[in-house]
Design a protein around this motif. Sequence first.
Motif, mmCIF file in Angstrom:
data_model
loop_
_atom_site.group_PDB
_atom_site.id
_atom_site.type_symbol
_atom_site.label_atom_id
_atom_site.label_comp_id
_atom_site.label_asym_id
_atom_site.label_seq_id
_atom_site.Cartn_x
_atom_site.Cartn_y
_atom_site.Cartn_z
ATOM 1 N N PHE A 41 -8.276 -7.197 0.954
ATOM 2 C CA PHE A 41 -8.191 -6.048 0.014
ATOM 3 C C PHE A 41 -9.560 -6.048 -0.765
ATOM 4 C CE2 PHE A 41 -3.487 -5.607 0.467
ATOM 5 C CZ PHE A 41 -3.524 -4.531 1.055
ATOM 6 N N TYR A 45 -7.639 -4.427 -6.284
ATOM 7 C CA TYR A 45 -6.736 -3.534 -5.509
ATOM 8 C C TYR A 45 -5.469 -3.747 -6.234
ATOM 9 C CZ TYR A 45 -3.948 -1.241 -2.001
ATOM 10 O OH TYR A 45 -3.211 -0.492 -1.017
ATOM 11 N N SER A 47 -1.512 -1.982 -5.643
ATOM 12 C CA SER A 47 -0.723 -1.122 -4.797
ATOM 13 C C SER A 47 0.630 -0.518 -5.502
ATOM 14 C CB SER A 47 -0.055 -1.900 -3.759
ATOM 15 O OG SER A 47 1.042 -1.147 -2.917
ATOM 16 N N ARG A 67 -1.317 3.243 4.856
ATOM 17 C CA ARG A 67 -1.842 3.154 3.705
ATOM 18 C C ARG A 67 -2.778 1.512 3.694
ATOM 19 N NH1 ARG A 67 1.356 3.185 -1.681
ATOM 20 N NH2 ARG A 67 2.427 4.730 -0.653
ATOM 21 N N ILE A 68 -1.946 0.427 4.247
ATOM 22 C CA ILE A 68 -2.853 -0.810 4.192
ATOM 23 C C ILE A 68 -4.094 -0.737 5.034
ATOM 24 C CG2 ILE A 68 -2.532 -3.003 4.905
ATOM 25 C CD1 ILE A 68 0.320 -2.967 4.010
ATOM 26 N N LYS A 70 -5.946 1.803 5.729
ATOM 27 C CA LYS A 70 -6.953 2.792 5.002
ATOM 28 C C LYS A 70 -7.572 1.912 3.634
ATOM 29 C CE LYS A 70 -6.933 7.086 2.677
ATOM 30 N NZ LYS A 70 -7.345 6.960 1.350
ATOM 31 N N ASP A 71 -6.743 1.373 3.062
ATOM 32 C CA ASP A 71 -7.415 0.886 1.627
ATOM 33 C C ASP A 71 -8.010 -0.581 2.275
ATOM 34 O OD1 ASP A 71 -6.136 3.094 0.699
ATOM 35 O OD2 ASP A 71 -4.515 1.808 -0.291
#
Length: 205
Positions: A41, A45, A47, A67-68, A70-71
């Motif tokens: 990450f 970061y 979440s 999401r993971i 993407k991030d």
Amino acid sequence: MKQTPNTYEKDCWSRNVICVGIDEAGRGPIAGPLVVAGVVFPAGYESGEIYDSKGITEKKREELFERIRKDAVWYRIEIVTPEIIDKYNIYRATQMTMEKIAADAPCEEVLTDAMPLPAVEKTVTPLVKGDQLSCSIAAGSILAKVTRDRIMKEYDAIYPQYGFAKHKGYPTKAHLEALHTYGLLPIYRHSYRPVAEMDQLTLDL
């Protein structure tokens, strides 16, 4: 809502160090692959929702999976076949795959869910219940579990009588009954006792 803290990540970021979190899914099943995943990450970061994959619903895992990916600055998902598991044993197959991910990850430090990685020339911190202590490890657990569950659902479509979509290859009573009724498939792990016993039964016949 449960969430896994990023305390270990913050420690790394405070030292301007990048870290990867690595976890797996599928050490216990007698059928299907092992899946190992690592996540890096960006510094800072947060979440608020990432947690141990076993402690959240399938719907939430699917949401977080996207999401993971993407991030994350970087992530890797490795599929380990039953043949590799049988050749090296599940512990060593897991360790070797984690070592591969750790070596390839663009980072200086490695966080794992209780797995030492002696072959890795980076700082490695094995954390017991790491998927509840490190958001990066928890993220790896989600990528690994969602990937593996999808694979087992694909097997369920090919072999519907075995019930892989329900038990995901774990040796439940219903699964063992199906195994003895319909026989072995190429996706079984022959080094695991219920399958090894079936192999021996076949030899005895």
